[in-house]
Design a protein around this motif. Structure first.
Motif, PDB file in Angstrom:
ATOM      1  N   ASP A 295      37.927  54.430  23.351  1.00 56.22           N
ATOM      2  CA  ASP A 295      39.152  54.035  24.040  1.00 56.22           C
ATOM      3  C   ASP A 295      38.852  53.522  25.439  1.00 56.22           C
ATOM      4  O   ASP A 295      39.488  52.574  25.913  1.00 56.22           O
ATOM      5  N   ARG A 296      37.860  54.145  26.087  1.00 56.12           N
ATOM      6  CA  ARG A 296      37.503  53.719  27.441  1.00 56.12           C
ATOM      7  C   ARG A 296      36.945  52.305  27.449  1.00 56.12           C
ATOM      8  O   ARG A 296      37.259  51.508  28.337  1.00 56.12           O
ATOM      9  N   VAL A 297      36.110  52.001  26.451  1.00 59.26           N
ATOM     10  CA  VAL A 297      35.448  50.694  26.431  1.00 59.26           C
ATOM     11  C   VAL A 297      36.368  49.611  25.881  1.00 59.26           C
ATOM     12  O   VAL A 297      36.503  48.529  26.459  1.00 59.26           O
ATOM     13  N   PHE A 298      37.001  49.883  24.745  1.00 58.89           N
ATOM     14  CA  PHE A 298      37.740  48.842  24.045  1.00 58.89           C
ATOM     15  C   PHE A 298      39.255  48.914  24.253  1.00 58.89           C
ATOM     16  O   PHE A 298      39.975  48.040  23.775  1.00 58.89           O
ATOM     17  N   GLY A 299      39.706  49.931  24.942  1.00 56.77           N
ATOM     18  CA  GLY A 299      41.122  49.990  25.264  1.00 56.77           C
ATOM     19  C   GLY A 299      41.462  48.966  26.337  1.00 56.77           C
ATOM     20  O   GLY A 299      40.587  48.396  26.997  1.00 56.77           O
ATOM     21  N   SER A 300      42.731  48.716  26.509  1.00 58.56           N
ATOM     22  CA  SER A 300      43.159  47.728  27.503  1.00 58.56           C
ATOM     23  C   SER A 300      43.487  48.425  28.821  1.00 58.56           C
ATOM     24  O   SER A 300      43.942  49.566  28.839  1.00 58.56           O
ATOM     25  N   GLN A 301      43.207  47.732  29.903  1.00 63.61           N
ATOM     26  CA  GLN A 301      43.523  48.224  31.237  1.00 63.61           C
ATOM     27  C   GLN A 301      44.588  47.327  31.856  1.00 63.61           C
ATOM     28  O   GLN A 301      44.761  46.180  31.449  1.00 63.61           O
ATOM     29  N   SER A 302      45.282  47.863  32.839  1.00 66.47           N
ATOM     30  CA  SER A 302      46.362  47.100  33.476  1.00 66.47           C
ATOM     31  C   SER A 302      45.772  45.971  34.318  1.00 66.47           C
ATOM     32  O   SER A 302      44.677  46.091  34.883  1.00 66.47           O
ATOM     33  N   ASP A 303      46.495  44.870  34.394  1.00 71.31           N
ATOM     34  CA  ASP A 303      46.046  43.728  35.198  1.00 71.31           C
ATOM     35  C   ASP A 303      46.095  44.075  36.677  1.00 71.31           C
ATOM     36  O   ASP A 303      46.971  44.819  37.128  1.00 71.31           O
ATOM     37  N   PRO A 304      45.155  43.548  37.458  1.00 69.91           N
ATOM     38  CA  PRO A 304      45.204  43.785  38.903  1.00 69.91           C
ATOM     39  C   PRO A 304      46.356  43.018  39.539  1.00 69.91           C
ATOM     40  O   PRO A 304      46.946  42.125  38.910  1.00 69.91           O
ATOM     41  N   ASP A 305      46.668  43.352  40.778  1.00 68.56           N
ATOM     42  CA  ASP A 305      47.710  42.622  41.501  1.00 68.56           C
ATOM     43  C   ASP A 305      47.321  41.157  41.658  1.00 68.56           C
ATOM     44  O   ASP A 305      46.127  40.809  41.676  1.00 68.56           O
ATOM     45  N   GLN A 306      48.312  40.313  41.788  1.00 67.18           N
ATOM     46  CA  GLN A 306      48.045  38.873  41.877  1.00 67.18           C
ATOM     47  C   GLN A 306      47.176  38.523  43.082  1.00 67.18           C
ATOM     48  O   GLN A 306      46.354  37.615  43.010  1.00 67.18           O
ATOM     49  N   TRP A 307      47.334  39.264  44.181  1.00 63.21           N
ATOM     50  CA  TRP A 307      46.535  38.964  45.357  1.00 63.21           C
ATOM     51  C   TRP A 307      45.052  39.219  45.088  1.00 63.21           C
ATOM     52  O   TRP A 307      44.195  38.539  45.657  1.00 63.21           O
ATOM     53  N   VAL A 308      44.756  40.187  44.210  1.00 65.25           N
ATOM     54  CA  VAL A 308      43.369  40.466  43.851  1.00 65.25           C
ATOM     55  C   VAL A 308      42.782  39.285  43.082  1.00 65.25           C
ATOM     56  O   VAL A 308      41.625  38.900  43.301  1.00 65.25           O
ATOM     57  N   VAL A 309      43.569  38.707  42.197  1.00 67.86           N
ATOM     58  CA  VAL A 309      43.112  37.553  41.415  1.00 67.86           C
ATOM     59  C   VAL A 309      42.755  36.396  42.351  1.00 67.86           C
ATOM     60  O   VAL A 309      41.702  35.759  42.214  1.00 67.86           O
ATOM     61  N   PHE A 310      43.628  36.123  43.333  1.00 68.07           N
ATOM     62  CA  PHE A 310      43.368  35.034  44.276  1.00 68.07           C
ATOM     63  C   PHE A 310      42.203  35.365  45.204  1.00 68.07           C
ATOM     64  O   PHE A 310      41.384  34.494  45.535  1.00 68.07           O
ATOM     65  N   ALA A 311      42.111  36.621  45.623  1.00 68.85           N
ATOM     66  CA  ALA A 311      41.020  37.024  46.519  1.00 68.85           C
ATOM     67  C   ALA A 311      39.669  36.902  45.828  1.00 68.85           C
ATOM     68  O   ALA A 311      38.687  36.441  46.427  1.00 68.85           O
ATOM     69  N   THR A 312      39.611  37.310  44.557  1.00 70.56           N
ATOM     70  CA  THR A 312      38.344  37.209  43.824  1.00 70.56           C
ATOM     71  C   THR A 312      37.978  35.755  43.568  1.00 70.56           C
ATOM     72  O   THR A 312      36.789  35.399  43.579  1.00 70.56           O
ATOM     73  N   ALA A 313      38.968  34.914  43.341  1.00 69.40           N
ATOM     74  CA  ALA A 313      38.688  33.481  43.175  1.00 69.40           C
ATOM     75  C   ALA A 313      38.112  32.900  44.462  1.00 69.40           C
ATOM     76  O   ALA A 313      37.181  32.082  44.426  1.00 69.40           O
ATOM     77  N   THR A 314      38.656  33.335  45.593  1.00 67.12           N
ATOM     78  CA  THR A 314      38.154  32.867  46.884  1.00 67.12           C
ATOM     79  C   THR A 314      36.720  33.320  47.116  1.00 67.12           C
ATOM     80  O   THR A 314      35.874  32.553  47.598  1.00 67.12           O
ATOM     81  N   LEU A 315      36.425  34.576  46.773  1.00 71.57           N
ATOM     82  CA  LEU A 315      35.056  35.086  46.916  1.00 71.57           C
ATOM     83  C   LEU A 315      34.079  34.304  46.043  1.00 71.57           C
ATOM     84  O   LEU A 315      32.973  33.961  46.476  1.00 71.57           O
ATOM     85  N   ALA A 316      34.487  34.037  44.801  1.00 69.06           N
ATOM     86  CA  ALA A 316      33.623  33.276  43.898  1.00 69.06           C
ATOM     87  C   ALA A 316      33.398  31.866  44.427  1.00 69.06           C
ATOM     88  O   ALA A 316      32.281  31.338  44.368  1.00 69.06           O
ATOM     89  N   LEU A 317      34.453  31.263  44.951  1.00 72.06           N
ATOM     90  CA  LEU A 317      34.321  29.909  45.506  1.00 72.06           C
ATOM     91  C   LEU A 317      33.377  29.904  46.705  1.00 72.06           C
ATOM     92  O   LEU A 317      32.587  28.971  46.883  1.00 72.06           O
ATOM     93  N   ALA A 318      33.429  30.979  47.504  1.00 73.88           N
ATOM     94  CA  ALA A 318      32.547  31.085  48.663  1.00 73.88           C
ATOM     95  C   ALA A 318      31.085  31.260  48.253  1.00 73.88           C
ATOM     96  O   ALA A 318      30.177  30.971  49.041  1.00 73.88           O
ATOM     97  N   ALA A 319      30.850  31.729  47.029  1.00 78.71           N
ATOM     98  CA  ALA A 319      29.486  31.880  46.526  1.00 78.71           C
ATOM     99  C   ALA A 319      28.966  30.602  45.883  1.00 78.71           C
ATOM    100  O   ALA A 319      27.770  30.504  45.590  1.00 78.71           O
ATOM    101  N   VAL A 320      29.848  29.636  45.662  1.00 71.70           N
ATOM    102  CA  VAL A 320      29.473  28.406  44.960  1.00 71.70           C
ATOM    103  C   VAL A 320      29.381  27.200  45.898  1.00 71.70           C
ATOM    104  O   VAL A 320      28.472  26.380  45.767  1.00 71.70           O
TER     105      VAL A 320
END
Length: 240
Positions: free
Chosen positions: A14-39
């Protein structure tokens, strides 16, 4: 004892294949920004590109094995180049698929990761990535390559086992964004090298010799796969 073991296995499943809740939208944008800064910045890209090379050469290796070729090994170099050596027919579908798998592997892995995250399978993504890195380690034939894969895999293990759900989610989104965004840049770099008369033995040129299709068409194919993966994966990550 049997009940306890069964319960533990069920909890792990259940831990591995169960579903987890989506992060907040700001986290999605922040992680995209971090990835862009690495590229985008050249100095940072010189280091972060090692991760794209792992996916690139891993793509060559996996497809070589799946297509029935014998994989002799993979080497990863400190200049972010790599080499995958396989044996088999020097022409034919297996060789074509193997040659085409390099530039398409990072964006397609990112697209698959985006699908998992859109379905809420954050932990499954981390464990699957760890398993792929372990399998890749067996194929590595030089010290720098082994060190790079071990450090990358170790990071995934630490996050998977020790970090909380929010950190796991943020890490998984950074990884997937990085594969999607970082999968776009190498094709443009190859295009620039070929325009300056370099990279005469690139994947596109090898594919041209194998298929009698101009290398420029194969370069267009690499662009199409990476940009379409970024578009589709980005929509999934953003929930559009």
């Amino acid at each position: 004892m049997y009940v306890t073991a069964s319960t533990g296995a069920a909890d792990l499943w259940d831990r591995v294949f169960g579903s987890q809740s989506d992060p907040d939208q700001w986290v999605v944008f922040a992680t995209a920004t971090l990835a862009l800064a690495a590229v985008v910045p050249h100095n940072i890209w010189r280091l972060s590109r090692n991760a794209i090379t792992i996916a690139h050469e891993g793509g060559h290796g996996v497809v070589a094995l799946v297509s029935g070729r014998r994989l002799d090994g993979i080497r990863l170099h400190s200049d972010t180049s790599g080499l995958t050596v396989s044996r088999g027919k020097p022409s034919g579908l297996g060789m074509i698929l193997t040659a085409a798998a390099g530039y398409t592997a990072p964006p397609l892995l990112g697209l698959g990761g985006a699908a998992l995250l859109a379905a809420g399978h954050i932990t499954a993504l981390l464990w699957l990535a760890t398993a792929l890195l372990v399998a890749l380690l067996v194929m590595i034939r030089n010290a720098y390559g082994a060190l790079t894969v071990i450090l990358t895999g170790g990071t995934f293990v630490l996050v998977s086992w020790l970090a909380g759900p929010q950190v796991q989610a943020a890490f998984a989104y950074v990884v997937v964004w990085f594969l999607l965004l970082g999968g776009v840049r190498p094709a443009f770099e190859l295009q620039g090298k070929r325009r300056r008369g370099g990279a005469g033995d690139s994947d596109a040129d090898q594919l041209s010799r194998l298929t009698h299709v101009p290398a420029g068409m194969w370069l267009f194919f690499f662009h199409a796969v990476s940009l379409c993966s970024l578009l589709g994966g980005g929509r999934w990550l953003l929930g559009l």
